[in-house]
Design a protein around this motif. Structure first.
Motif, PDB file in Angstrom:
ATOM      1  N   ARG A 182       0.853  -1.193   0.000  1.00 14.34           N
ATOM      2  CA  ARG A 182       0.000   0.000   0.000  1.00 14.34           C
ATOM      3  C   ARG A 182       0.887   1.241   0.000  1.00 14.34           C
ATOM      4  NH1 ARG A 182      -5.417  -1.329   0.999  1.00 14.34           N
ATOM      5  NH2 ARG A 182      -5.737  -3.372   1.936  1.00 14.34           N
ATOM      6  N   GLY A 183       1.506   1.505  -1.136  1.00 11.82           N
ATOM      7  CA  GLY A 183       2.387   2.658  -1.288  1.00 11.82           C
ATOM      8  C   GLY A 183       3.842   2.302  -1.042  1.00 11.82           C
ATOM      9  N   SER A 184       4.733   3.182  -1.497  1.00 11.56           N
ATOM     10  CA  SER A 184       6.169   2.926  -1.366  1.00 11.56           C
ATOM     11  C   SER A 184       6.649   3.012   0.075  1.00 11.56           C
ATOM     12  CB  SER A 184       6.958   3.909  -2.239  1.00 11.56           C
ATOM     13  OG  SER A 184       6.674   5.249  -1.890  1.00 11.56           O
ATOM     14  N   GLN A 185       5.979   3.817   0.912  1.00 12.57           N
ATOM     15  CA  GLN A 185       6.403   3.921   2.306  1.00 12.57           C
ATOM     16  C   GLN A 185       6.196   2.607   3.039  1.00 12.57           C
ATOM     17  OE1 GLN A 185       8.180   6.261   3.553  1.00 12.57           O
ATOM     18  NE2 GLN A 185       8.213   5.601   5.687  1.00 12.57           N
ATOM     19  N   MET A 186       5.113   1.906   2.730  1.00 14.21           N
ATOM     20  CA  MET A 186       4.896   0.589   3.320  1.00 14.21           C
ATOM     21  C   MET A 186       5.973  -0.387   2.855  1.00 14.21           C
ATOM     22  SD  MET A 186       1.566  -1.901   3.088  1.00 14.21           S
ATOM     23  CE  MET A 186       1.371  -3.282   4.221  1.00 14.21           C
ATOM     24  N   ALA A 187       6.339  -0.295   1.590  1.00 14.21           N
ATOM     25  CA  ALA A 187       7.421  -1.139   1.074  1.00 14.21           C
ATOM     26  C   ALA A 187       8.714  -0.879   1.826  1.00 14.21           C
ATOM     27  CB  ALA A 187       7.603  -0.884  -0.424  1.00 14.21           C
ATOM     28  N   MET A 188       8.984   0.405   2.125  1.00 14.99           N
ATOM     29  CA  MET A 188      10.197   0.761   2.860  1.00 14.99           C
ATOM     30  C   MET A 188      10.146   0.214   4.284  1.00 14.99           C
ATOM     31  SD  MET A 188      12.694   2.425   1.451  1.00 14.99           S
ATOM     32  CE  MET A 188      11.822   3.473   0.293  1.00 14.99           C
ATOM     33  N   PHE A 189       8.984   0.329   4.922  1.00 13.06           N
ATOM     34  CA  PHE A 189       8.838  -0.144   6.300  1.00 13.06           C
ATOM     35  C   PHE A 189       9.002  -1.666   6.367  1.00 13.06           C
ATOM     36  CE2 PHE A 189       6.318  -1.744   9.862  1.00 13.06           C
ATOM     37  CZ  PHE A 189       6.813  -0.990  10.905  1.00 13.06           C
ATOM     38  N   LEU A 190       8.366  -2.390   5.464  1.00 11.85           N
ATOM     39  CA  LEU A 190       8.484  -3.843   5.445  1.00 11.85           C
ATOM     40  C   LEU A 190       9.929  -4.275   5.216  1.00 11.85           C
ATOM     41  CD1 LEU A 190       5.321  -4.757   3.325  1.00 11.85           C
ATOM     42  CD2 LEU A 190       5.643  -5.197   5.771  1.00 11.85           C
ATOM     43  N   ILE A 285      19.189  -0.447  -1.250  1.00 10.19           N
ATOM     44  CA  ILE A 285      17.757  -0.177  -1.265  1.00 10.19           C
ATOM     45  C   ILE A 285      17.551   1.009  -2.184  1.00 10.19           C
ATOM     46  CG2 ILE A 285      15.709   0.359   0.099  1.00 10.19           C
ATOM     47  CD1 ILE A 285      17.183  -0.763   2.546  1.00 10.19           C
ATOM     48  N   GLU A 286      16.974   0.752  -3.363  1.00  9.54           N
ATOM     49  CA  GLU A 286      16.848   1.756  -4.409  1.00  9.54           C
ATOM     50  C   GLU A 286      15.410   2.249  -4.481  1.00  9.54           C
ATOM     51  OE1 GLU A 286      17.968   2.419  -9.144  1.00  9.54           O
ATOM     52  OE2 GLU A 286      18.043   0.410  -8.272  1.00  9.54           O
ATOM     53  N   ASP A 287      15.206   3.525  -4.187  1.00  7.45           N
ATOM     54  CA  ASP A 287      13.886   4.150  -4.206  1.00  7.45           C
ATOM     55  C   ASP A 287      13.741   4.916  -5.519  1.00  7.45           C
ATOM     56  OD1 ASP A 287      11.535   5.464  -3.765  1.00  7.45           O
ATOM     57  OD2 ASP A 287      12.080   6.306  -1.820  1.00  7.45           O
ATOM     58  N   ASP A 288      12.965   4.362  -6.450  1.00  7.01           N
ATOM     59  CA  ASP A 288      12.790   4.975  -7.776  1.00  7.01           C
ATOM     60  C   ASP A 288      11.411   5.620  -7.815  1.00  7.01           C
ATOM     61  OD1 ASP A 288      13.432   5.727 -10.303  1.00  7.01           O
ATOM     62  OD2 ASP A 288      13.476   3.711 -11.162  1.00  7.01           O
ATOM     63  N   TYR A 289      11.265   6.738  -7.084  1.00  7.69           N
ATOM     64  CA  TYR A 289       9.953   7.269  -6.737  1.00  7.69           C
ATOM     65  C   TYR A 289       9.212   7.985  -7.865  1.00  7.69           C
ATOM     66  CZ  TYR A 289      12.491  11.684  -6.202  1.00  7.69           C
ATOM     67  OH  TYR A 289      13.270  12.778  -6.427  1.00  7.69           O
ATOM     68  N   ASN A 310      24.656  -8.065  -6.474  1.00  4.94           N
ATOM     69  CA  ASN A 310      24.204  -9.262  -5.766  1.00  4.94           C
ATOM     70  C   ASN A 310      22.932  -9.047  -4.978  1.00  4.94           C
ATOM     71  OD1 ASN A 310      26.467 -10.510  -6.773  1.00  4.94           O
ATOM     72  ND2 ASN A 310      27.646 -10.379  -4.871  1.00  4.94           N
ATOM     73  N   ASN A 311      22.891  -7.993  -4.161  1.00  6.06           N
ATOM     74  CA  ASN A 311      21.785  -7.810  -3.216  1.00  6.06           C
ATOM     75  C   ASN A 311      21.140  -6.441  -3.389  1.00  6.06           C
ATOM     76  OD1 ASN A 311      22.317 -10.326  -1.791  1.00  6.06           O
ATOM     77  ND2 ASN A 311      24.139  -9.299  -0.989  1.00  6.06           N
ATOM     78  N   TYR A 312      19.833  -6.441  -3.670  1.00  2.00           N
ATOM     79  CA  TYR A 312      19.118  -5.172  -3.796  1.00  2.00           C
ATOM     80  C   TYR A 312      17.657  -5.357  -3.422  1.00  2.00           C
ATOM     81  CZ  TYR A 312      17.074  -6.896  -8.183  1.00  2.00           C
ATOM     82  OH  TYR A 312      16.387  -7.626  -9.118  1.00  2.00           O
ATOM     83  N   VAL A 313      17.030  -4.207  -3.054  1.00  2.00           N
ATOM     84  CA  VAL A 313      15.582  -4.111  -2.946  1.00  2.00           C
ATOM     85  C   VAL A 313      15.194  -2.884  -3.745  1.00  2.00           C
ATOM     86  CG1 VAL A 313      13.587  -3.787  -1.447  1.00  2.00           C
ATOM     87  CG2 VAL A 313      15.524  -5.172  -0.652  1.00  2.00           C
ATOM     88  N   TYR A 314      14.381  -3.081  -4.762  1.00  2.00           N
ATOM     89  CA  TYR A 314      13.950  -1.997  -5.634  1.00  2.00           C
ATOM     90  C   TYR A 314      12.525  -1.613  -5.256  1.00  2.00           C
ATOM     91  CZ  TYR A 314      12.773   0.517  -9.970  1.00  2.00           C
ATOM     92  OH  TYR A 314      12.384   1.469 -10.873  1.00  2.00           O
ATOM     93  N   VAL A 315      12.306  -0.315  -4.960  1.00  2.00           N
ATOM     94  CA  VAL A 315      11.004   0.174  -4.498  1.00  2.00           C
ATOM     95  C   VAL A 315      10.432   1.155  -5.501  1.00  2.00           C
ATOM     96  CG1 VAL A 315       9.783   1.407  -2.667  1.00  2.00           C
ATOM     97  CG2 VAL A 315      11.662  -0.150  -2.077  1.00  2.00           C
ATOM     98  N   GLY A 316       9.171   0.951  -5.887  1.00  2.00           N
ATOM     99  CA  GLY A 316       8.498   1.851  -6.820  1.00  2.00           C
ATOM    100  C   GLY A 316       7.054   2.055  -6.414  1.00  2.00           C
ATOM    101  N   THR A 317       6.354   2.909  -7.160  1.00  2.00           N
ATOM    102  CA  THR A 317       4.967   3.231  -6.833  1.00  2.00           C
ATOM    103  C   THR A 317       4.175   3.496  -8.102  1.00  2.00           C
ATOM    104  OG1 THR A 317       3.528   4.745  -5.615  1.00  2.00           O
ATOM    105  CG2 THR A 317       5.544   5.674  -6.556  1.00  2.00           C
ATOM    106  N   LEU A 318       2.876   3.217  -8.038  1.00  4.31           N
ATOM    107  CA  LEU A 318       1.959   3.577  -9.113  1.00  4.31           C
ATOM    108  C   LEU A 318       1.085   4.760  -8.727  1.00  4.31           C
ATOM    109  CD1 LEU A 318       0.772   0.060 -10.343  1.00  4.31           C
ATOM    110  CD2 LEU A 318       2.423   1.578 -11.422  1.00  4.31           C
ATOM    111  N   SER A 319       1.249   5.268  -7.513  1.00  3.06           N
ATOM    112  CA  SER A 319       0.382   6.328  -7.010  1.00  3.06           C
ATOM    113  C   SER A 319       0.475   7.586  -7.857  1.00  3.06           C
ATOM    114  CB  SER A 319       0.738   6.658  -5.559  1.00  3.06           C
ATOM    115  OG  SER A 319       0.548   5.522  -4.739  1.00  3.06           O
TER     116      SER A 319
END
Length: 476
Positions: A182-190, A285-289, A310-319
């Motif tokens: 539910r949004g990129s902030q939730m992705a960041m928190f998780l 942790i890549e935030d592609d907002y 090797n290790n990444y978390v890619y975060v995006g949003t459709l909002s």
């Protein structure tokens, strides 16, 4: 002298990618693999166009992309050469698993709010989304969607997100490596709760995005701020920290358009950061907002698209794409253990997402409504960006530094004098202009502010920018 290099390329008409981008990406792959080495000469645009039997302008556009992204350099009257400043990449690829609160003012004018870079809700495809939602609810809700769904989101929706990331952002991600939130902030928190434990350290950009910082700190992690310049985050400073601290677990970055300064992380720093992340076994942790709104040839590809990482978390949003109030974000990672932890935590706090809304957005994507909206919105924001730039040149050139951003919905404005921002924000509020106090970007003093224009009308911009310049001018 031209090396005996031949571009192994066939136009794939089935791809949702322009031919010039297919050419550019093929050349990038050859540079990464070592087929093309630093200093090698590329064929002239006429020769390559003749070899591929395509219009020369297509090759020129491909070369322009490579120049913009710093893979090649142009030497006058000599040609196009592979850049000599690329760090050596590992040739062997690692095998992977499958805002300030409202101020109470008492006057009768309309407040102009320069927010955090929100899109214009007036052009959002709300009618189409509502129609799709009603259709999906009527067709499937009664018998298929009243129970609990997958904690990572609807599988067909995740498949569509993976296709978008793979085709448009150069990634190699599977739908089962994506979690809808539910949004990129939730992705960041998780991500923070599942990756970090008390005592871990996270490197962050300074100035940077404090809501993400808060998510990291809530997990018990310590922040290590690193300065940002015209090439993005200072990678040399990161390297120094990595040699000093043994408990650094991650680095959080906004490399495409750094928040809040809008600068793009240079290619050489991207490649060096990948090397450091692999060497010290840390997660990027890549935030592609705001990837979608780009006014040049194309957005810079994410760091997460580099197979060497090797290790990444890619975060995006459709909002920002579909509707500002729509809370749909996502994260992507190859780390299956981390993804399992994220799913387990998601079950505790939310069970699963809004399956009907995911299906409705999926339908809009399949119908082409989202793609059509992005084209319309990009033209709308580019026109507004150019309008703001003309106002800034007219009123602020003598009082502040600024550059024309290639995308996004904001300018980064740095006054030529050091300002008392408490007084400045108060003075502007008295004139019905609200800006975000720079303390929201950094825990140290930063002498700049983010002038967003997406949700502000041209009339408001035309009235406000001269007033802001007048207030700044009082300090010169």
């Amino acid at each position: 002298m031209l090396r005996p290099w031949k571009l192994e390329f066939e136009i794939d008409k089935k791809l949702d990618k322009a031919v010039y981008l297919q050419i550019a990406d093929t050349i990038i792959t050859d540079i990464k693999s070592g087929r093309l080495k630093p200093g090698d000469t590329l064929p002239g645009s006429r020769n390559l166009a003749a070899m591929l039997k395509i219009n020369r302008n297509t090759v020129v556009e491909a070369y322009q992309v490579l120049l913009n992204e710093e893979w090649v350099i142009s030497k006058e009257r000599k040609g196009i050469f592979v850049s000599g400043h690329l760090p050596v990449l590992h040739e062997k690829r690692i095998e992977r698993l499958s805002d300030v609160s409202d101020h109470p003012i008492h006057n009768h004018g309309t407040m102009v709010n320069f927010d955090d870079g929100h899109p214009d809700s007036k052009i959002a495809p709300v009618t189409e989304l509502a129609r799709a939602y009603r259709q999906i609810f009527g067709i499937k809700a009664k018998w298929q969607m009243m129970g609990y769904g997958d904690e990572h989101g609807d599988i067909e929706f995740r498949k569509m997100i993976s296709q978008m990331l793979n085709h448009q952002r150069g990634m190699q991600i599977h739908e089962k490596e994506i979690s809808i939130t539910r949004g990129s902030q939730m992705a960041m928190f998780l991500t923070a709760q599942s990756l970090l434990t008390s005592g871990d350290c996270v490197i962050v950009e300074n100035p940077g995005y404090q809501p993400a910082w808060q998510a990291f700190e809530y997990s018990g992690a310590k922040l290590l701020p690193v300065s940002v310049d015209e090439e993005g985050i200072n990678v040399q400073a990161i390297e120094k920290l990595l040699s000093q601290y043994k408990n650094i677990k991650a680095v959080y970055i906004t490399p495409h358009r750094q928040y809040p300064t809008m600068v793009t992380l240079s290619l050489s720093r991207r490649l060096r950061l990948i090397e450091l992340a692999n060497q010290y076994n840390i997660t990027i942790i890549e935030d592609d907002y705001d990837n979608e709104f780009h006014f040049g040839y194309r957005p810079i590809l994410p760091i997460s698209s580099f197979p060497e990482l090797n290790n990444y978390v890619y975060v995006g949003t459709l909002s920002k794409v579909v509707a500002p109030a729509l809370r749909i974000g996502y994260l992507a990672t190859k780390n299956q253990d981390l993804l399992q932890k994220i799913g387990s935590l998601r079950k505790i706090i939310d069970v699963h997402g809004d399956v009907i809304m995911e299906q409705a957005v999926l339908q809009l994507i399949k119908e082409g409504a989202v793609k059509k909206h992005i084209r319309k919105a990009t033209a709308h924001y580019k026109s507004k960006r150019d309008f703001v730039y003309s106002l800034l040149n007219q009123y602020m050139k003598g009082v502040a530094h600024f550059t024309l951003p290639e995308g996004g919905l904001a300018f980064w404005i740095v006054p030529k004098a050091v300002l008392d921002w408490d007084k400045v924000t108060s003075l502007l509020l008295e004139k019905n202009i609200k800006i975000i106090h720079p303390k929201q970007y950094s825990r140290n003093h930063v002498n700049g502010f983010r002038l967003s224009y997406g949700s502000v009308s041209e009339e408001q911009l035309e009235q406000s920018i001269p007033i802001i310049a007048e207030v700044f001018n009082q300090y010169l």
